[in-house]
Scaffold this active site. Structure first.
Site, PDB file in Angstrom:
ATOM      1  N   ASP A  53     -13.609  -2.886 -29.836  1.00 23.66           N
ATOM      2  CA  ASP A  53     -13.976  -3.675 -28.827  1.00 23.66           C
ATOM      3  C   ASP A  53     -14.484  -4.940 -29.691  1.00 23.66           C
ATOM      4  OD1 ASP A  53     -14.893  -5.534 -26.790  1.00 23.66           O
ATOM      5  OD2 ASP A  53     -16.203  -3.664 -25.913  1.00 23.66           O
ATOM      6  N   TYR A 144     -15.648 -18.731 -18.159  1.00 17.30           N
ATOM      7  CA  TYR A 144     -14.431 -18.645 -18.930  1.00 17.30           C
ATOM      8  C   TYR A 144     -14.065 -19.769 -19.380  1.00 17.30           C
ATOM      9  CZ  TYR A 144      -9.432 -18.014 -19.657  1.00 17.30           C
ATOM     10  OH  TYR A 144      -8.073 -18.221 -20.102  1.00 17.30           O
ATOM     11  N   LYS A 148     -13.622 -21.259 -23.341  1.00 16.33           N
ATOM     12  CA  LYS A 148     -12.310 -22.024 -23.951  1.00 16.33           C
ATOM     13  C   LYS A 148     -12.687 -23.152 -24.221  1.00 16.33           C
ATOM     14  CE  LYS A 148      -9.527 -18.097 -23.613  1.00 16.33           C
ATOM     15  NZ  LYS A 148      -8.996 -17.528 -24.963  1.00 16.33           N
ATOM     16  N   THR A 178       3.049 -12.898 -16.916  1.00 14.64           N
ATOM     17  CA  THR A 178       3.097 -11.387 -17.655  1.00 14.64           C
ATOM     18  C   THR A 178       2.951 -10.552 -16.875  1.00 14.64           C
ATOM     19  OG1 THR A 178       0.455 -11.431 -17.570  1.00 14.64           O
ATOM     20  CG2 THR A 178       1.418 -12.916 -19.506  1.00 14.64           C
TER      21      THR A 178
END
Length: 251
Positions: A53, A144, A148, A178
């Site tokens: 992890d 998020y 980023k 995906t």
């Protein structure tokens, strides 16, 4: 075979975009080291997997040591693993926030630090996989997007600090299709509707990102460092155009 006998580390290289990146480098002769929390069902040739992890700080050194044990060198680190569930900002728990930051920002920093002495020996490079969420507002995925965006800052700063031995670049990834896309974008119909609104009339493919990684990792592109390569097919049409069109139709 531009990467023959070179070693590429790809976090999250067992599925989705990461899998395409793995297959691209293997096809060009590289030895590839990948990691993830779960074993992939299959491994391409010349690929080694380590279960860990990367949100755990000590995992970085473990992965780098594993790569050196398997191949004796590191030529490129691709910080691909990332993500974060959509969540209302007023409801996001501190624990979830910390996990998202750890995955998207802290892990790439720790891995870059651990890889530094080995990349310096090979005049290697780092490729950070960022997102369009870093460059536009991201309601419902604030942490998020912020992490980023932080990764882009890491990219430009390390590119300056670690030059000329190590090049550091980023890819700003747009909407990519995906195996998880249908759940994320409202099924087949939702994806078709979304694709029709994009300039290229399609979502990106994982191999589009893989090709960009190969370009940035190629030592022939030795003056490309500190760059943020936008791979998003022309971008997302600004929402104000849709509002203006709706307003015009109300006349």
């Amino acid at each position: 075979m531009k990467f023959k006998d070179k070693t590429i580390i790809i976090t999250g290289g067992g599925k989705g975009i990461g899998r395409a990146i793995t297959e691209r480098f293997v096809s060009e002769g590289a030895h590839v080291i990948i990691c993830g929390r779960r074993d992939p069902e299959t491994l391409p040739e010349n690929t080694h997997f380590l279960a860990l992890d990367i949100r755990e700080a000590e995992a970085a050194q473990t992965l780098i040591d594993f790569a050196i044990e398997k191949t004796g060198r590191i030529d490129c680190l691709i910080n691909n693993a990332g993500g974060g569930p959509p969540v209302a900002s007023a409801e996001a728990s501190p624990r979830l926030t910390e996990k998202i930051v750890a995955l998207n920002l802290m892990a790439p920093i720790y891995l870059s630090q651990a890889a530094y002495p080995h990349l310096k020996k090979t005049n290697g490079s780092i490729v950070n996989i960022s997102s369009v969420s870093a460059t536009r507002s991201s309601p419902g995925s604030v942490v998020y997007g912020a992490s980023k965006a932080g990764l882009l800052a890491v990219t430009t700063s390390l590119a300056m600090e670690w030059a000329p031995e190590i090049r550091v670049n980023a890819i700003i990834v747009g909407l990519v299709k995906t195996e998880a896309s249908e759940d994320h974008y409202g099924g087949v119909k939702g994806m078709a509707h979304l694709s029709s609104a994009l300039p290229m009339k399609r979502m990106g493919a994982p191999d589009d990102i893989a090709k960009a990684c190969a370009f940035l990792a190629d030592s022939e592109n030795s003056y490309v460092s500190g760059a943020a390569l936008e791979v998003f097919g022309g971008g997302e049409p600004p929402y104000f155009l849709k509002i203006a069109e709706e307003a015009y139709n109300l006349k």
